[in-house]
Design a protein around this motif. Structure first.
Motif, short mmCIF file in Angstrom:
data_model
loop_
_atom_site.label_atom_id
_atom_site.label_comp_id
_atom_site.label_asym_id
_atom_site.label_seq_id
_atom_site.Cartn_x
_atom_site.Cartn_y
_atom_site.Cartn_z
N THR A 85 0.81 -1.22 0.00
CA THR A 85 0.00 0.00 0.00
C THR A 85 0.84 1.27 0.00
N PHE A 86 1.91 1.30 0.81
CA PHE A 86 2.66 2.53 1.02
C PHE A 86 4.11 2.49 0.53
N GLY A 87 4.59 1.32 0.11
CA GLY A 87 5.98 1.20 -0.29
C GLY A 87 6.86 0.84 0.88
N GLY A 88 8.14 1.12 0.75
CA GLY A 88 9.08 0.85 1.83
C GLY A 88 9.69 -0.52 1.74
N SER A 89 10.30 -0.96 2.82
CA SER A 89 11.03 -2.23 2.87
C SER A 89 10.56 -3.08 4.04
N VAL A 90 10.45 -4.38 3.80
CA VAL A 90 10.18 -5.35 4.86
C VAL A 90 11.45 -6.16 5.04
N PHE A 91 11.83 -6.40 6.28
CA PHE A 91 13.08 -7.09 6.57
C PHE A 91 12.95 -7.89 7.85
N THR A 92 13.84 -8.86 8.02
CA THR A 92 13.86 -9.69 9.23
C THR A 92 14.53 -8.91 10.35
N ARG A 93 13.91 -8.93 11.52
CA ARG A 93 14.51 -8.28 12.70
C ARG A 93 15.27 -9.33 13.49
N LYS A 94 16.46 -8.98 13.93
CA LYS A 94 17.25 -9.89 14.76
C LYS A 94 16.68 -9.88 16.17
N ARG A 95 16.66 -11.04 16.78
CA ARG A 95 16.20 -11.18 18.16
C ARG A 95 17.43 -11.36 19.03
N HIS A 96 17.85 -10.34 19.69
CA HIS A 96 19.09 -10.35 20.46
C HIS A 96 18.98 -11.20 21.72
N ASP A 97 19.62 -12.36 21.68
CA ASP A 97 19.76 -13.22 22.86
C ASP A 97 18.42 -13.56 23.52
N LYS A 98 17.38 -13.66 22.74
CA LYS A 98 16.07 -14.03 23.29
C LYS A 98 15.49 -15.18 22.46
N PRO A 99 16.04 -16.38 22.60
CA PRO A 99 15.61 -17.49 21.74
C PRO A 99 14.13 -17.84 21.91
N HIS A 100 13.53 -17.50 23.04
CA HIS A 100 12.13 -17.84 23.26
C HIS A 100 11.18 -16.83 22.60
N TRP A 101 11.70 -15.74 22.07
CA TRP A 101 10.86 -14.76 21.38
C TRP A 101 10.51 -15.26 19.99
N SER A 102 9.35 -14.87 19.49
CA SER A 102 8.94 -15.21 18.13
C SER A 102 9.76 -14.42 17.12
N GLN A 103 9.85 -14.97 15.91
CA GLN A 103 10.51 -14.25 14.82
C GLN A 103 9.75 -12.95 14.57
N ALA A 104 10.47 -11.88 14.29
CA ALA A 104 9.84 -10.59 14.03
C ALA A 104 10.37 -10.02 12.72
N TRP A 105 9.55 -9.18 12.11
CA TRP A 105 9.92 -8.49 10.87
C TRP A 105 9.70 -7.01 11.06
N GLY A 106 10.43 -6.23 10.31
CA GLY A 106 10.28 -4.78 10.36
C GLY A 106 9.85 -4.25 9.01
N TRP A 107 9.26 -3.09 9.04
CA TRP A 107 8.87 -2.36 7.82
C TRP A 107 9.28 -0.92 8.04
N THR A 108 9.89 -0.31 7.04
CA THR A 108 10.35 1.06 7.19
C THR A 108 10.11 1.87 5.92
N LEU A 109 9.87 3.15 6.10
CA LEU A 109 9.66 4.10 5.02
C LEU A 109 10.60 5.27 5.21
N GLY A 110 11.18 5.77 4.10
CA GLY A 110 12.02 6.96 4.13
C GLY A 110 11.18 8.23 4.10
N THR A 111 11.84 9.38 4.15
CA THR A 111 11.18 10.67 4.37
C THR A 111 9.95 10.93 3.51
N ARG A 112 10.09 10.88 2.19
CA ARG A 112 8.94 11.24 1.34
C ARG A 112 7.77 10.28 1.53
#
Length: 131
Positions: free
Chosen positions: A31-58
């Motif tokens: 819908t809005f563009g941007g990037s989807v990427f895998t987020r690292k889970r720092h030393d928390k093996p019991h946490w679920s996998q997470a993803w990030g989405w980001t948009l630049g200025t415009r």
């Protein structure tokens, strides 16, 4: 004062979101563009996998304008981020930033720092590297 300082991008606006549901972020990307990427889970093996989405200025400013009527908690941050993004210099033309615009951008970045909860470090409109 470094004369190159005024040519740097000051107060870049980014919007980011982190979820454990990748398909929701992919829908935002479609819908809005941007990037989807895998987020690292720092030393928390019991946490679920997470993803990030980001948009630049415009794209971030366009997104914030689109969702502004629905924002409650982040509304004040979004309004300031929109104003800051609208002050971003165009890609074409001069690389110099006039003193009045530079001063206003600095003021808006400081306002965003004050609005952002101290415990928050990831999601939401971003400024000056990490709003």
């Amino acid at each position: 004062q470094n004369p190159r300082f005024k040519t740097r991008i000051l107060g870049q606006v980014r919007v980011s979101m982190t979820l454990t549901n990748k398909s929701a972020l992919e829908a935002c990307q479609r819908t809005f563009g941007g990037s989807v990427f895998t987020r690292k889970r720092h030393d928390k093996p019991h946490w679920s996998q997470a993803w990030g989405w980001t948009l630049g200025t415009r794209a971030a400013v366009d997104f914030l304008k689109a969702v502004l009527p629905y924002l409650i908690i982040k509304r004040d941050e979004a309004l300031v981020a929109i104003e800051l993004g609208d002050l971003a210099r165009p890609r074409q033309g001069s690389t110099r930033i006039c003193d009045a615009v530079l001063h206003k951008r600095l003021e808006l970045v400081q306002t965003l720092h004050l609005l952002k909860p101290r415990h928050q470090h990831g999601d939401g409109p971003e400024f000056a590297g990490s709003l």
